[in-house]
Design an enzyme around this catalytic site. Structure first.
Site, PDB file in Angstrom:
ATOM      1  N   ASP A 151       0.808  -1.199   0.040  1.00 24.85           N
ATOM      2  CA  ASP A 151      -0.080  -0.001  -0.050  1.00 24.85           C
ATOM      3  C   ASP A 151       0.848   1.205   0.067  1.00 24.85           C
ATOM      4  OD1 ASP A 151       1.099  -0.189   2.801  1.00 24.85           O
ATOM      5  OD2 ASP A 151      -0.581   0.709   3.539  1.00 24.85           O
ATOM      6  N   GLU A 152       0.253   2.356  -0.183  1.00 25.04           N
ATOM      7  CA  GLU A 152       0.828   3.785  -0.021  1.00 25.04           C
ATOM      8  C   GLU A 152       2.282   3.728  -0.795  1.00 25.04           C
ATOM      9  OE1 GLU A 152      -1.756   5.080   3.910  1.00 25.04           O
ATOM     10  OE2 GLU A 152       0.339   3.972   4.104  1.00 25.04           O
TER      11      GLU A 152
END
Length: 196
Positions: A151-152
């Protein structure tokens, strides 16, 4: 672990790496814990206050400690699923081994929370490093799953990296978002080849 067992949870997802610290001993890469496990200070007060305590903070689990924790959890019918975050949330790892980043620059262990632009570069050397790390993780954790985060992952450094752009062209990828999918899928195939 005791609380998980009391409530009859049978999985413990253990997040062992992050921008703010690398928390697992990897014998092949000692700087991960010598450098990456320690931040120079910690934010005091609200995010954006700019006030830090100036106190070095950190630590990590040795491989022997991890074996003890996994055994303790197993006795209580809990499977420990480790997470090694990639390709983003890699500031602590890059502070220890900047050669796995996209640029010749100084990286540092984050002293606050958030999403940071530092990201692993999709070079062959980086994939070799991650495979070596995962090999040691696999030896420590008998769980079917190894979590790899995903993620991110900001794309700015990949947009500016000649190496990342060459991988996009070589693999026929549309853009940096597909490069992230390529990165994750490549690590997934490696883990699958090890039965995970």
């Amino acid at each position: 672990i005791d609380l998980l067992a009391m409530y009859k949870f049978n999985r413990f997802h253990w997040h062992l790496t992050e921008d703010q610290g690398w928390r697992i001993e990897i014998k092949k890469y000692p700087k991960l814990t010598e450098i990456g496990a320690w931040r120079d200070s910690t934010l005091i007060g609200n995010y954006g206050s700019g006030t830090y305590d100036g106190i070095k903070y950190g630590g990590y689990y040795s491989q022997e400690e991890i074996k003890d924790i996994v055994a303790y959890a197993t006795e209580r019918h809990i499977t420990v699923i480790p997470e090694i975050e990639l390709p983003g949330h890699s500031s602590a790892a890059l502070a220890a081994y900047p050669e796995f980043g996209c640029f010749d620059k100084e990286y540092s262990v984050a002293t606050t929370w958030g999403v940071f632009e530092d990201i692993y570069c999709p070079s062959e050397e980086t994939f070799s490093f991650l495979e070596d790390v995962l090999d040691e993780v696999i030896e420590l954790f008998p769980s079917e799953y190894i979590h790899i985060g995903g993620d991110e992952a900001p794309k700015k450094q990949w947009e500016e990296s000649e190496i990342a752009q060459d991988v996009i062209k070589r693999e026929g990828l549309a853009d940096e978002h597909e490069l992230q999918s390529y990165f994750i899928a490549r690590v997934e195939r490696y883990l699958n080849s090890k039965g995970r």
